[in-house]
Design an enzyme around this catalytic site. Structure first.
Site, short mmCIF file in Angstrom:
data_model
loop_
_atom_site.label_atom_id
_atom_site.label_comp_id
_atom_site.label_asym_id
_atom_site.label_seq_id
_atom_site.Cartn_x
_atom_site.Cartn_y
_atom_site.Cartn_z
N ARG A 214 32.74 1.83 48.43
CA ARG A 214 34.13 2.51 48.32
C ARG A 214 34.76 1.94 49.68
O ARG A 214 36.43 1.44 49.09
CB ARG A 214 33.69 4.09 48.83
CG ARG A 214 33.06 4.62 47.62
CD ARG A 214 33.25 6.34 48.21
NE ARG A 214 31.58 6.79 48.93
CZ ARG A 214 31.01 6.67 48.79
NH1 ARG A 214 30.79 7.44 47.75
NH2 ARG A 214 30.26 8.35 49.13
N PHE A 230 34.21 7.41 36.11
CA PHE A 230 32.00 8.00 35.79
C PHE A 230 32.86 8.94 37.69
O PHE A 230 32.66 7.89 38.50
CB PHE A 230 31.08 7.50 35.64
CG PHE A 230 30.75 6.87 34.46
CD1 PHE A 230 30.52 8.35 33.96
CD2 PHE A 230 31.85 6.32 34.15
CE1 PHE A 230 30.49 7.64 32.46
CE2 PHE A 230 31.68 5.20 32.79
CZ PHE A 230 30.79 6.14 32.44
N ASP A 252 36.59 11.58 34.77
CA ASP A 252 34.73 12.05 34.41
C ASP A 252 34.85 13.68 33.77
O ASP A 252 35.69 14.38 33.85
CB ASP A 252 34.35 12.82 36.22
CG ASP A 252 33.24 12.59 35.99
OD1 ASP A 252 32.05 12.36 36.46
OD2 ASP A 252 32.14 13.92 35.40
N ASP A 299 31.32 3.65 36.71
CA ASP A 299 30.05 3.63 37.56
C ASP A 299 28.78 5.40 37.47
O ASP A 299 29.37 6.26 37.63
CB ASP A 299 30.14 4.42 39.57
CG ASP A 299 28.97 4.53 40.72
OD1 ASP A 299 27.72 4.39 40.32
OD2 ASP A 299 28.99 5.44 41.44
N CYS A 339 22.96 2.74 37.97
CA CYS A 339 21.33 3.50 38.26
C CYS A 339 20.37 2.99 37.66
O CYS A 339 20.37 4.54 38.28
CB CYS A 339 22.90 4.35 39.64
SG CYS A 339 23.01 5.69 38.43
N1 SAH Z 1 31.42 7.41 41.73
C1 SAH Z 1 30.79 8.47 41.95
C2 SAH Z 1 29.59 9.37 41.05
C3 SAH Z 1 29.33 8.85 39.85
S1 SAH Z 1 28.06 9.98 39.11
C4 SAH Z 1 30.37 8.55 43.06
O1 SAH Z 1 30.91 7.84 43.64
O2 SAH Z 1 30.85 9.39 43.89
C5 SAH Z 1 28.26 9.78 37.41
C6 SAH Z 1 29.32 11.12 36.76
O3 SAH Z 1 29.40 10.50 35.77
C7 SAH Z 1 28.47 12.40 37.32
O4 SAH Z 1 30.37 12.82 37.32
C8 SAH Z 1 28.98 13.29 35.23
O5 SAH Z 1 29.61 14.00 35.77
C9 SAH Z 1 29.84 11.59 34.73
N2 SAH Z 1 29.43 11.66 34.03
C10 SAH Z 1 28.40 11.63 33.17
N3 SAH Z 1 28.51 11.08 31.73
C11 SAH Z 1 30.23 10.58 31.38
C12 SAH Z 1 30.49 10.92 30.39
N4 SAH Z 1 30.46 10.68 29.01
N5 SAH Z 1 31.73 10.68 30.55
C13 SAH Z 1 32.72 11.11 31.81
N6 SAH Z 1 31.91 11.52 32.65
C14 SAH Z 1 30.57 10.92 32.81
#
Ligand code: SAH
Length: 415
Positions: A214, A230, A252, A299, A339
């Site tokens: 970040r 995401f 998201d 992510d 991850c």
């Molecule tokens: N980048 C974030 C963490 C991401 S975790 C950070 O730094 O805090 C992954 C996220 O993807 C979750 O919030 C989940 O709700 C979302 N997610 C999972 N599948 C998804 C999809 N198909 N489309 C959009 N979001 C999704």
């Protein structure tokens, strides 16, 4: 030699990885165990010819049969031993966590010598997760040490998920010490403020592992149009906003995540009009989005939690990367992550390269990315490196044709 712990006899020649510092023994490496220890009991691992090797947790129920606590076979694993590991973990954080930051991983399981124990600090609160039968046996002692050493207002437990059921344990969530934390806790990361839902947010509430990435995004965002896919609680988005991004889009699928992302943006006094929060499936959204961005972050959640699904997960990563790459302006920056434990660095790089080539693009590797130093990993323990990422600069075709028939991964053409 007379030992305090039942001896776990290895198959001949299977001591190699342990001798190199790896913390696990798989069940196939085990010949037999003295007595019939319960899941999580302490044992002394010995070679086939009875040379003592290491002390650790044994679990006859799991594929990971032994988790090392000490490579010194003379070690006595008691409250004092655990306290020392916990105090050492704190000393490391004091060195590597930046100032003006009160949320970070305090104990990172094997990376701090405590297999199955994760402790995250969120301001005056601690969030804990016990995921192996071994640490579970020391549940009371560990909580007691955490209370005495850190004096948190409360400790909240989130011991849940598949890892626990594999270990023969049921879930346990709720306050473990002190009073119930409020539903939302404000934390500080580099003087930015984030709302964290310790009780029911993802992971233990916040993706602490992405802090250094970040920071990097924030430092490169001036004037940029940023697409954060995401986005969860908007960590990357807020840093981009603070770094002077012209406009940030957070996508998201979770409504609750979108709400948190919005709240975190305004909490940091960023101009409301510069942040679009979209609640949608990223795969669907990107198909319809006509925008072009200077900086794209991908992510996604772990697409696989087992080796069986690796091919399917690889296909998912490839698709999302192809879509993300398609949204970049010429020369734009891509921050792409995985991850999944079961997708290693080399495979992830191949997947992303496959996506780049199928888009007819060229990419230059600017930086290999991983979690911050509050997430230490034993160098001998490659399985501990779950978060991997690439920072790429993506440009035009590079003068040669796309060959979708090329099988980049050696896993079939559909990937
Ligand atoms: N980048 C974030 C963490 C991401 S975790 C950070 O730094 O805090 C992954 C996220 O993807 C979750 O919030 C989940 O709700 C979302 N997610 C999972 N599948 C998804 C999809 N198909 N489309 C959009 N979001 C999704």
């Amino acid at each position: 030699m007379k030992t305090r712990y039942p001896r776990l006899f290895l198959q001949p020649g299977r001591e190699r990885s342990l001798l190199q510092g790896h913390p696990w023994l798989f069940s196939g490496a085990v010949a037999r165990c003295e007595g019939s220890p319960e899941p999580g009991e302490l044992v002394l691992a010995v070679t086939a010819d009875e040379t003592p090797l290491a002390v650790g947790f044994y679990n006859p129920l799991t594929n990971i049969a032994f988790r090392c606590l000490s490579h010194d076979p003379e070690s006595m694993v008691d409250r004092n031993f655990l306290r020392r590991l916990i105090v050492d973990a704190r000393a490391l954080r004091e060195k590597v966590v930046p100032g003006r930051t009160d949320a970070y991983r305090l104990i990172n399981a094997e990376g701090d010598g405590l297999p199955g124990l994760v402790v995250d600090r969120y301001g005056p609160y601690l969030a804990v997760s016990f995921s192996t039968a071994g640490v579970e046996r020391f549940h009371r002692e560990i909580l007691d040490i955490l209370r005495k050493e850190f004096k948190p207002v409360a400790i909240y437990e989130r011991s849940e998920g598949k890892a626990r059921s594999l270990e023969g344990l049921t879930d346990r969530t709720g306050p473990a010490a002190g009073r119930m934390p409020p539903p939302i806790v404000d934390i500080r990361e580099n003087d930015l403020i984030f709302e964290v839902d310790i009780l029911s947010g993802q992971k233990t509430g916040f993706f602490l592992d992405q802090r250094i990435n970040r920071e990097l995004v924030g430092s490169l965002a001036r004037g940029a149009r940023v697409l954060n896919c995401f986005s969860y609680s908007g960590g990357f988005s807020v840093y981009a906003g603070q770094g002077g991004a012209a406009e940030v889009t957070s996508v998201d699928v979770s409504l609750a995540a979108g709400r948190l992302a919005k709240a975190n943006w305004t909490k940091n006094d960023l101009p409301e009009g510069d942040h679009r929060v979209i609640t949608a499936d990223v795969f669907d959204y990107l198909r319809g989005d006509e925008g072009r961005y200077d900086l794209v972050i991908l992510d996604p959640p772990a697409f696989t939690k087992s080796t069986k699904d690796v091919a399917r997960a690889a296909a998912g990563y490839k698709e999302i990367n192809m879509q993300g790459i398609g949204k970049l302006k010429e020369g734009g920056l891509l921050f792409t992550f995985s991850c999944s434990n079961f997708i290693d660095e080399a495979l992830f790089e191949k997947i992303v390269l496959g996506a780049i080539r199928d888009r007819g693009k060229m990419a230059r590797l600017l930086k290999v990315l991983g979690p911050g130093p509050d997430h230490p990993v034993n160098l001998a323990h490659s399985e501990g490196r779950y978060l991997k990422g690439l920072m790429l600069s993506v440009s035009g075709s590079g003068g040669f044709q796309t060959r979708p028939d090329l099988d980049f991964l050696g896993m079939g053409k559909n990937i």
